[in-house]
Design an enzyme around this catalytic site. Structure first.
Site, PDB file in Angstrom:
ATOM      1  N   LYS A   1       0.844  -1.187   0.000  1.00 56.91           N
ATOM      2  CA  LYS A   1       0.000   0.000   0.000  1.00 56.91           C
ATOM      3  C   LYS A   1       0.881   1.238   0.000  1.00 56.91           C
ATOM      4  CE  LYS A   1      -1.762   2.721   2.831  1.00 56.91           C
ATOM      5  NZ  LYS A   1      -1.544   3.898   1.972  1.00 56.91           N
TER       6      LYS A   1
ATOM      7  N   GLU B   1       9.610   1.066  10.830  1.00 59.31           N
ATOM      8  CA  GLU B   1      10.664   2.038  10.503  1.00 59.31           C
ATOM      9  C   GLU B   1      10.013   3.404  10.581  1.00 59.31           C
ATOM     10  OE1 GLU B   1      13.720   1.389  10.180  1.00 59.31           O
ATOM     11  OE2 GLU B   1      13.820  -0.729   9.690  1.00 59.31           O
TER      12      GLU B   1
ATOM     13  N   CYS C   1      13.638  10.729   6.943  1.00 58.19           N
ATOM     14  CA  CYS C   1      13.675  10.273   8.343  1.00 58.19           C
ATOM     15  C   CYS C   1      15.062  10.442   8.947  1.00 58.19           C
ATOM     16  CB  CYS C   1      13.232   8.818   8.426  1.00 58.19           C
ATOM     17  SG  CYS C   1      14.248   7.716   7.407  1.00 58.19           S
TER      18      CYS C   1
ATOM     19  N   GLU D   1       9.764  16.438  15.227  1.00 58.00           N
ATOM     20  CA  GLU D   1      10.373  16.071  13.933  1.00 58.00           C
ATOM     21  C   GLU D   1       9.825  17.077  12.920  1.00 58.00           C
ATOM     22  OE1 GLU D   1       8.938  12.566  11.890  1.00 58.00           O
ATOM     23  OE2 GLU D   1      10.900  12.166  11.037  1.00 58.00           O
TER      24      GLU D   1
HETATM   25  P1  NAD Z   1       2.335   8.385   7.748  1.00 55.87           P
HETATM   26  O1  NAD Z   1       2.557   7.538   8.939  1.00 55.87           O
HETATM   27  O2  NAD Z   1       1.303   9.435   7.799  1.00 55.87           O
HETATM   28  O3  NAD Z   1       1.952   7.461   6.478  1.00 55.87           O
HETATM   29  C1  NAD Z   1       2.742   6.363   6.103  1.00 55.87           C
HETATM   30  C2  NAD Z   1       1.850   5.311   5.460  1.00 55.87           C
HETATM   31  O4  NAD Z   1       0.902   4.823   6.414  1.00 55.87           O
HETATM   32  C3  NAD Z   1       1.018   5.821   4.291  1.00 55.87           C
HETATM   33  O5  NAD Z   1       0.971   4.831   3.297  1.00 55.87           O
HETATM   34  C4  NAD Z   1      -0.354   6.047   4.925  1.00 55.87           C
HETATM   35  O6  NAD Z   1      -1.404   5.996   3.996  1.00 55.87           O
HETATM   36  C5  NAD Z   1      -0.415   4.879   5.891  1.00 55.87           C
HETATM   37  N1  NAD Z   1      -1.338   5.043   7.011  1.00 55.87           N
HETATM   38  C6  NAD Z   1      -1.749   6.206   7.592  1.00 55.87           C
HETATM   39  N2  NAD Z   1      -2.568   5.920   8.646  1.00 55.87           N
HETATM   40  C7  NAD Z   1      -2.662   4.564   8.702  1.00 55.87           C
HETATM   41  C8  NAD Z   1      -3.346   3.667   9.576  1.00 55.87           C
HETATM   42  N3  NAD Z   1      -4.082   4.103  10.592  1.00 55.87           N
HETATM   43  N4  NAD Z   1      -3.214   2.340   9.368  1.00 55.87           N
HETATM   44  C9  NAD Z   1      -2.433   1.868   8.363  1.00 55.87           C
HETATM   45  N5  NAD Z   1      -1.773   2.680   7.493  1.00 55.87           N
HETATM   46  C10 NAD Z   1      -1.888   4.004   7.669  1.00 55.87           C
HETATM   47  O7  NAD Z   1       3.773   8.961   7.390  1.00 55.87           O
HETATM   48  P2  NAD Z   1       4.150  10.087   6.342  1.00 55.87           P
HETATM   49  O8  NAD Z   1       3.824  11.404   6.930  1.00 55.87           O
HETATM   50  O9  NAD Z   1       3.628   9.762   5.006  1.00 55.87           O
HETATM   51  O10 NAD Z   1       5.735   9.889   6.260  1.00 55.87           O
HETATM   52  C11 NAD Z   1       6.610  10.644   6.989  1.00 55.87           C
HETATM   53  C12 NAD Z   1       7.051   9.908   8.234  1.00 55.87           C
HETATM   54  O11 NAD Z   1       7.679   8.688   7.866  1.00 55.87           O
HETATM   55  C13 NAD Z   1       8.084  10.684   9.013  1.00 55.87           C
HETATM   56  O12 NAD Z   1       7.820  10.575  10.382  1.00 55.87           O
HETATM   57  C14 NAD Z   1       9.385   9.968   8.655  1.00 55.87           C
HETATM   58  O13 NAD Z   1      10.406  10.137   9.588  1.00 55.87           O
HETATM   59  C15 NAD Z   1       8.938   8.562   8.532  1.00 55.87           C
HETATM   60  N6  NAD Z   1       9.887   7.790   7.720  1.00 55.87           N
HETATM   61  C16 NAD Z   1      10.651   6.820   8.329  1.00 55.87           C
HETATM   62  C17 NAD Z   1      11.606   6.104   7.606  1.00 55.87           C
HETATM   63  C18 NAD Z   1      12.483   5.056   8.255  1.00 55.87           C
HETATM   64  O14 NAD Z   1      13.101   4.258   7.542  1.00 55.87           O
HETATM   65  N7  NAD Z   1      12.609   5.036   9.578  1.00 55.87           N
HETATM   66  C19 NAD Z   1      11.764   6.382   6.245  1.00 55.87           C
HETATM   67  C20 NAD Z   1      10.964   7.375   5.665  1.00 55.87           C
HETATM   68  C21 NAD Z   1      10.020   8.056   6.414  1.00 55.87           C
END
Ligand code: NAD
Length: 477
Positions: free
Chosen positions: A169, A244, A278, A372
């Site tokens: 997804k 992650e 991240c 963040e």
């Molecule tokens: P997000 O958590 O809002 O969304 C990530 C994914 O989760 C999307 O596909 C979203 O549609 C899905 N999602 C949202 N709510 C959900 C739920 N309740 N159940 C299941 N899926 C759901 O994150 P974002 O804002 O898109 O991304 C940025 C964040 O990701 C930042 O905090 C960043 O640090 C982190 N990030 C971490 C890494 C790592 O490797 N540690 C890498 C990249 C980004």
């Protein structure tokens, strides 16, 4: 936007169709369907049915399919780079770097199926005892928008290679570069039908995927808040979960550092991909004797960088992904200035293009330090000595990565040992990842350093112990 990706994808799903918008211009790039909970369940059921046949496919053939996917992707690099630039707001350099990393993930994963996958165990004479790694079943991969192709691929390529089926997804902001591209390259490579399914959509689709009964493991990359929800749900259902999550990474500059080199690495750490990484340097912690020189040079460098439409003009930074993120970055900067920080560069935006920003005089409880940011902002804190630098660096619930700048490798290593992160680089950048290392964070950044070639065995398989005798033996009963 010609080429193999197309501009209309996943049509006919229950959640309707919507436009995909270029963040730099607001232009509509294409239309995409949205999966509802029924679509997600149907995809998982199909993937579960396809998985045993895939697991039984000869290891060499599984590897060959991953290599063909890499070759197809490489041949169509220009199409994919255009999608990464226009859909996710990447500058071309970041898009090409991402594409190169994805190729590495595919090549590394392609070697996994033909590696030894078990141990012959000591046992009594007449009994053969061995342990063998087996696939988990269906792995759900949920990915974010910031590095959309790579962050899906780094989980799904090894998961597929090791005999699992995958339901991916992608994020709603990036269904083409995060989902459609992946689907198409594996179809072109000859992956059997339903072994990989893509379900575009938002939180509703994500929740349905985590809850689906036939999903054995969830590999999630995204925010800490959503990661907590997914961890709780998956834990309750006794599913394996890899998280992650976010970061607030320390970039520590000691008093014997080469300040120009440190400024270069620090600027990259905070401004690369508009800080939407991240691993971004979220807190620059600088020893007092070099702090003013560091801030001055960092601000001068920030002023020289350009922010603009990465597809139509030369720009160092592209747009912030959407209005909500832009507003969030701006709020954090304004609140930090209101709390007493000194704005030394940036702090303004032209449309979606936020200027690289340097904040000095920052204290540990200011918003730019405690949150963040996920924007091109470099908050600089001053530390009196190494002990204070370590205390400041560890004063966060996150624990993804850190970097230490110093003229002495020994001093750098000693300080690195005191930092509570999954990754540390001495005289390197905080933003550093590749397909051959155990990547991951601690605390609120995730539940382990597990992505990466060798670690993929632990992540995406489970052990089975098996014994065999040529004939049954009588017991004492
Ligand atoms: P997000 O958590 O809002 O969304 C990530 C994914 O989760 C999307 O596909 C979203 O549609 C899905 N999602 C949202 N709510 C959900 C739920 N309740 N159940 C299941 N899926 C759901 O994150 P974002 O804002 O898109 O991304 C940025 C964040 O990701 C930042 O905090 C960043 O640090 C982190 N990030 C971490 C890494 C790592 O490797 N540690 C890498 C990249 C980004």
């Amino acid at each position: 936007m010609n080429g193999f990706v197309g501009t209309a994808a996943f049509q006919g799903l229950g959640g309707g169709v919507r436009d995909v918008v270029e963040p730099a211009t607001g232009e509509v790039l294409g239309s995409v369907g949205t999966a509802d909970a029924d679509d997600v369940r149907a995809a998982v059921t199909a993937a579960a049915a396809a998985q045993p046949g895939w697991a039984a496919t000869a290891p060499a053939e599984r590897g060959a399919i991953l290599r063909r996917a890499a070759q197809f992707l490489e041949r169509h690099s220009d199409d994919v780079v255009e999608w990464l630039v226009r859909e996710s707001g990447s500058v071309p350099g970041k898009a090409r770097y991402e594409l190169g990393s994805v190729l590495d993930e595919l090549w590394a994963a392609a070697a996994l199926p033909t590696e030894p996958h078990g141990d012959l165990l000591p046992d009594s004479p007449g009994r053969l005892s061995f342990a063998r790694r087996q696939p988990l079943g269906v792995v759900a991969v949920i990915s974010p928008w910031n590095v959309p192709l790579l962050l899906g691929m780094r989980a799904l390529a090894p998961a597929l290679a090791l005999g699992n089926a995958v339901v991916l997804k992608p994020d709603e902001n990036t269904p083409f570069s995060g989902g459609r591209v992946t689907e198409e390259i594996f179809a072109a490579a000859g992956l059997p039908e339903d072994v990989l399914r893509v379900v575009p959509g938002g939180a509703e689709a994500g929740r349905a995927l985590v809850a689906a009964e036939e999903v054995s493991m969830v590999a999630f990359t995204g925010s800490t808040s959503v990661g907590r929800l997914i961890g709780a749900e998956a834990g309750g259902a006794l599913k394996r979960v890899s998280l992650e999550l976010g970061g607030n990474n320390a970039f520590v500059v000691l008093d014997d550092a080469d300040v120009d080199a440190a400024v270069s690495a620090g600027a990259f750490g905070s401004f690369f991909h508009q800080g939407q990484v991240c691993m971004a340097a979220g807190r620059h912690i600088v020893l007092a004797s070099v702090a003013e020189e560091y801030v001055e040079k960092l601000a001068a460098r920030a002023e020289r960088l350009t922010a603009g439409d990465p597809w139509r003009e030369r720009a160092d930074l592209g747009p912030i992904i959407n209005a909500a993120q832009l507003e969030r970055v701006d709020r954090i900067v304004r609140e930090t200035i209101a709390a007493g920080a000194d704005l030394r560069a940036g702090g303004t935006h032209r449309g979606p293009f936020y200027r690289p920003t340097v904040l000095a005089g920052v204290k540990p409880d200011m918003p730019a330090v405690t949150e963040e940011i996920f924007g091109p902002v470099a908050p600089v804190l001053v530390a009196a000595d190494e002990d204070e630098a370590v205390a400041l660096a560890n004063r966060t619930e996150y624990g993804l990565t850190a970097a230490v700048q110093t003229g002495s490798a020994e001093r750098g290593l000693a300080l690195a040992e005191r930092l509570s992160t999954g990754i540390v680089h001495v005289n390197g950048h905080t933003i550093d990842d590749n397909a051959f290392v155990p990547f991951g964070g601690r605390g609120a950044s995730g539940n382990g350093s597990r992505h990466g070639a060798r670690q993929s065995w632990e992540e995406f398989t489970q052990w089975r112990w098996l014994t065999v005798r040529s004939s049954a033996v009588a017991s004492a009963f």
